[in-house]
Design a protein around this motif. Structure first.
Motif, PDB file in Angstrom:
ATOM      1  N   GLY A 278       0.820  -1.207   0.000  1.00  0.00           N
ATOM      2  CA  GLY A 278       0.000   0.000   0.000  1.00  0.00           C
ATOM      3  C   GLY A 278       0.857   1.263   0.000  1.00  0.00           C
ATOM      4  O   GLY A 278       0.611   2.202  -0.768  1.00  0.00           O
ATOM      5  N   LEU A 279       1.897   1.284   0.854  1.00  0.00           N
ATOM      6  CA  LEU A 279       2.774   2.455   0.931  1.00  0.00           C
ATOM      7  C   LEU A 279       3.520   2.663  -0.389  1.00  0.00           C
ATOM      8  O   LEU A 279       3.706   3.799  -0.840  1.00  0.00           O
ATOM      9  CB  LEU A 279       3.796   2.291   2.069  1.00  0.00           C
ATOM     10  CG  LEU A 279       3.271   2.405   3.499  1.00  0.00           C
ATOM     11  CD1 LEU A 279       4.400   2.150   4.494  1.00  0.00           C
ATOM     12  CD2 LEU A 279       2.650   3.779   3.754  1.00  0.00           C
ATOM     13  N   LEU A 280       3.957   1.558  -1.005  1.00  0.00           N
ATOM     14  CA  LEU A 280       4.672   1.659  -2.280  1.00  0.00           C
ATOM     15  C   LEU A 280       3.751   2.212  -3.363  1.00  0.00           C
ATOM     16  O   LEU A 280       4.148   3.074  -4.156  1.00  0.00           O
ATOM     17  CB  LEU A 280       5.210   0.282  -2.701  1.00  0.00           C
ATOM     18  CG  LEU A 280       6.439  -0.223  -1.937  1.00  0.00           C
ATOM     19  CD1 LEU A 280       6.653  -1.705  -2.199  1.00  0.00           C
ATOM     20  CD2 LEU A 280       7.690   0.569  -2.346  1.00  0.00           C
ATOM     21  N   ALA A 281       2.517   1.730  -3.384  1.00  0.00           N
ATOM     22  CA  ALA A 281       1.561   2.183  -4.398  1.00  0.00           C
ATOM     23  C   ALA A 281       1.322   3.688  -4.252  1.00  0.00           C
ATOM     24  O   ALA A 281       1.340   4.434  -5.237  1.00  0.00           O
ATOM     25  CB  ALA A 281       0.250   1.413  -4.267  1.00  0.00           C
ATOM     26  N   GLU A 282       1.141   4.124  -3.011  1.00  0.00           N
ATOM     27  CA  GLU A 282       0.878   5.535  -2.746  1.00  0.00           C
ATOM     28  C   GLU A 282       2.110   6.400  -3.077  1.00  0.00           C
ATOM     29  O   GLU A 282       1.999   7.427  -3.757  1.00  0.00           O
ATOM     30  CB  GLU A 282       0.472   5.704  -1.263  1.00  0.00           C
ATOM     31  CG  GLU A 282       0.160   7.102  -0.813  1.00  0.00           C
ATOM     32  CD  GLU A 282      -0.935   7.778  -1.653  1.00  0.00           C
ATOM     33  OE1 GLU A 282      -1.714   7.061  -2.308  1.00  0.00           O
ATOM     34  OE2 GLU A 282      -0.968   9.030  -1.656  1.00  0.00           O
ATOM     35  N   GLY A 283       3.299   5.945  -2.615  1.00  0.00           N
ATOM     36  CA  GLY A 283       4.533   6.697  -2.869  1.00  0.00           C
ATOM     37  C   GLY A 283       4.822   6.811  -4.359  1.00  0.00           C
ATOM     38  O   GLY A 283       5.219   7.877  -4.847  1.00  0.00           O
ATOM     39  N   CYS A 284       4.631   5.728  -5.090  1.00  0.00           N
ATOM     40  CA  CYS A 284       4.901   5.739  -6.538  1.00  0.00           C
ATOM     41  C   CYS A 284       3.897   6.623  -7.270  1.00  0.00           C
ATOM     42  O   CYS A 284       4.248   7.324  -8.217  1.00  0.00           O
ATOM     43  CB  CYS A 284       4.870   4.314  -7.100  1.00  0.00           C
ATOM     44  SG  CYS A 284       6.351   3.406  -6.664  1.00  0.00           S
ATOM     45  N   ARG A 285       2.649   6.586  -6.815  1.00  0.00           N
ATOM     46  CA  ARG A 285       1.617   7.422  -7.453  1.00  0.00           C
ATOM     47  C   ARG A 285       2.001   8.899  -7.314  1.00  0.00           C
ATOM     48  O   ARG A 285       2.000   9.644  -8.282  1.00  0.00           O
ATOM     49  CB  ARG A 285       0.262   7.141  -6.796  1.00  0.00           C
ATOM     50  CG  ARG A 285      -0.936   7.667  -7.579  1.00  0.00           C
ATOM     51  CD  ARG A 285      -2.224   7.538  -6.772  1.00  0.00           C
ATOM     52  NE  ARG A 285      -2.182   8.202  -5.484  1.00  0.00           N
ATOM     53  CZ  ARG A 285      -2.220   9.519  -5.291  1.00  0.00           C
ATOM     54  NH1 ARG A 285      -2.329  10.319  -6.318  1.00  0.00           N
ATOM     55  NH2 ARG A 285      -2.150  10.035  -4.076  1.00  0.00           N
ATOM     56  N   GLN A 286       2.401   9.267  -6.086  1.00  0.00           N
ATOM     57  CA  GLN A 286       2.771  10.673  -5.848  1.00  0.00           C
ATOM     58  C   GLN A 286       4.019  11.089  -6.626  1.00  0.00           C
ATOM     59  O   GLN A 286       4.129  12.230  -7.055  1.00  0.00           O
ATOM     60  CB  GLN A 286       3.034  10.903  -4.357  1.00  0.00           C
ATOM     61  CG  GLN A 286       1.744  11.045  -3.562  1.00  0.00           C
ATOM     62  CD  GLN A 286       2.030  11.175  -2.065  1.00  0.00           C
ATOM     63  OE1 GLN A 286       3.159  11.394  -1.648  1.00  0.00           O
ATOM     64  NE2 GLN A 286       0.986  11.032  -1.265  1.00  0.00           N
ATOM     65  N   ALA A 287       4.959  10.153  -6.801  1.00  0.00           N
ATOM     66  CA  ALA A 287       6.230  10.490  -7.461  1.00  0.00           C
ATOM     67  C   ALA A 287       6.160  10.291  -8.977  1.00  0.00           C
ATOM     68  O   ALA A 287       7.134  10.563  -9.677  1.00  0.00           O
ATOM     69  CB  ALA A 287       7.347   9.635  -6.865  1.00  0.00           C
ATOM     70  N   GLY A 288       5.048   9.774  -9.475  1.00  0.00           N
ATOM     71  CA  GLY A 288       4.925   9.519 -10.913  1.00  0.00           C
ATOM     72  C   GLY A 288       5.808   8.366 -11.366  1.00  0.00           C
ATOM     73  O   GLY A 288       6.344   8.368 -12.473  1.00  0.00           O
ATOM     74  N   VAL A 289       5.974   7.381 -10.479  1.00  0.00           N
ATOM     75  CA  VAL A 289       6.806   6.214 -10.800  1.00  0.00           C
ATOM     76  C   VAL A 289       5.893   5.017 -11.066  1.00  0.00           C
ATOM     77  O   VAL A 289       4.912   4.802 -10.354  1.00  0.00           O
ATOM     78  CB  VAL A 289       7.759   5.900  -9.616  1.00  0.00           C
ATOM     79  CG1 VAL A 289       8.428   4.546  -9.778  1.00  0.00           C
ATOM     80  CG2 VAL A 289       8.797   6.996  -9.468  1.00  0.00           C
ATOM     81  N   GLU A 290       6.215   4.249 -12.120  1.00  0.00           N
ATOM     82  CA  GLU A 290       5.415   3.063 -12.427  1.00  0.00           C
ATOM     83  C   GLU A 290       5.887   1.917 -11.532  1.00  0.00           C
ATOM     84  O   GLU A 290       7.084   1.616 -11.478  1.00  0.00           O
ATOM     85  CB  GLU A 290       5.582   2.695 -13.901  1.00  0.00           C
ATOM     86  CG  GLU A 290       4.574   1.681 -14.369  1.00  0.00           C
ATOM     87  CD  GLU A 290       4.648   1.416 -15.878  1.00  0.00           C
ATOM     88  OE1 GLU A 290       3.843   0.629 -16.369  1.00  0.00           O
ATOM     89  OE2 GLU A 290       5.544   1.999 -16.544  1.00  0.00           O
TER      90      GLU A 290
END
Ligand code: KG4
Ligand code: ZN
Length: 335
Positions: A278-290
């Protein structure tokens, strides 16, 4: 191309058949968890003996399950490093014997590398190097710059315990059993007021340190006493879990930003943790990382990921001969 994978580096005896590096035709894992649970961790000698007893049947059921046979696979991939040396030897000796008997190509695979290949299993889209990799398991917590699928360098690693190792130790301390990761995740679901544990501050480094959190849990248990600790086990588990998975997710996203890379690939047993996911999904979404998360069932040790890594080597024409050796320690080089 169809590859038979064999994995015996720790306490899972595993064999799998994978087509074209991603389609899993069979995936058999003979777990030894019950055998080691009463010791609170893996006993190397017991692991090697059990591999020896069950490997041949495990390979047979993987081949049967895939509707194929030894002489029909295009290659045999086996974990050669790193791992428990006696356990690795069993898998490698068997793989050599199969390769020789059926005249099939043999390739040795690095276990950490294979944990990233697991993200390609059953996936509709494969990540394209260069990308950042995070492998969090019982033995490793590695952040990797993957310039090529077979060329990865460390940009961050644990300075003490691996993330999974910390889960296992704290689980034992809290009386939640082995393996610790799933037990702590389960216990933490009932938390109402998670205990706030300190996260190591390593400045600008992308490294990790988890032993301080472990010690903080030990202190907290001593402070409140065993009875109270039992009553608050969910809050202790949830607080501990957060202190481990938060830096993993934060540093992984930070590595992508610093290296200017838009893809993050995550694998290893701890990657099965839903709070981390969950944290990875949220962090990547905010950073624009796939984000490429390994499917949960392929996070913990299995041989499908070994077959996938072997497939990459075989398609590049790489082969090993019967002099192939194994290594208990096989550090990746630092970026
Ligand atoms: O990748 P793996 O199967 O073996 C190694 O290469 O070490 O990882 C096993 C580790 C164990 O420490 C286990 O407690 C942890 O992965 N693990 C988890 C979860 N499932 C397994 N840790 C946290 N949450 C989970 N759900
Ligand atoms: Zn592993």
């Amino acid at each position: 191309m169809t590859v038979l994978g064999i994995e015996t580096s720790c306490d899972e005896t595993a064999a799998a058949v994978v087509r074209d590096g991603s389609t899993v035709l069979s995936n058999v894992v003979a777990s030894q968890t019950d055998l080691h649970a009463r010791h609170g961790g893996v006993v190397p000698e017991i692991a090697s003996r059990r591999h020896l007893e069950v490997l041949d049947d495990t390979v047979k059921s993987a081949l049967d399950g895939a509707g194929t046979s030894l002489d029909k696979v295009d290659g045999i991939a086996v974990t050669t490093r790193p791992g428990l040396i006696g356990a690795l030897v069993v898998g490698l000796a068997a793989a050599k014997a199969y390769a020789w008997a059926a005249a099939r190509p043999l390739v040795g695979v690095h276990h950490i590398e294979a944990h990233l290949f697991a993200a390609r299993l059953e996936a509709s889209k494969a990540p394209q190097p260069p990308f950042v990799g995070l492998v969090a398991s019982g033995g490793h917590s590695d952040l990797l710059l993957v310039e090529d699928w077979l060329e990865m360098r460390l940009v961050g690693e644990t300075r003490d315990d691996a993330a999974g190792e910390a889960f296992d130790k704290v689980s034992r301390l809290l009386g939640l059993g082995y393996p610790g990761g799933p037990a702590i995740e389960q216990a933490a679901r009932a938390a109402r007021d998670p205990v706030d544990f300190p996260i190591a501050d390593l400045g600008a480094s992308l490294d990790f340190s988890f032993s301080g959190v472990k010690t903080a849990v030990v202190r907290a248990v001593h402070r409140v006493g065993e009875e109270e600790a039992r009553a608050r086990v969910a809050d202790l588990a949830a607080g501990f879990q957060r202190a481990i998975v938060e830096p993993l997710a934060r540093n992984a996203v930070e590595a992508c930003l610093r290296l200017g890379l838009g893809q993050l690939v995550v694998g290893g047993g701890v990657a099965a943790n839903s709070v981390l996911r969950g944290l990875l999904a949220e962090g990547c979404r905010q950073a624009g990382v796939e984000l490429f998360l390994t499917p949960t069932k392929y996070c913990t040790d299995n041989a499908a990921m070994i077959a996938a890594a072997g497939h990459e080597r075989l398609t590049r024409g790489l082969r090993d001969d019967l002099l192939l050796d194994c290594e208990s320690v096989a550090p990746l080089s630092r970026h």
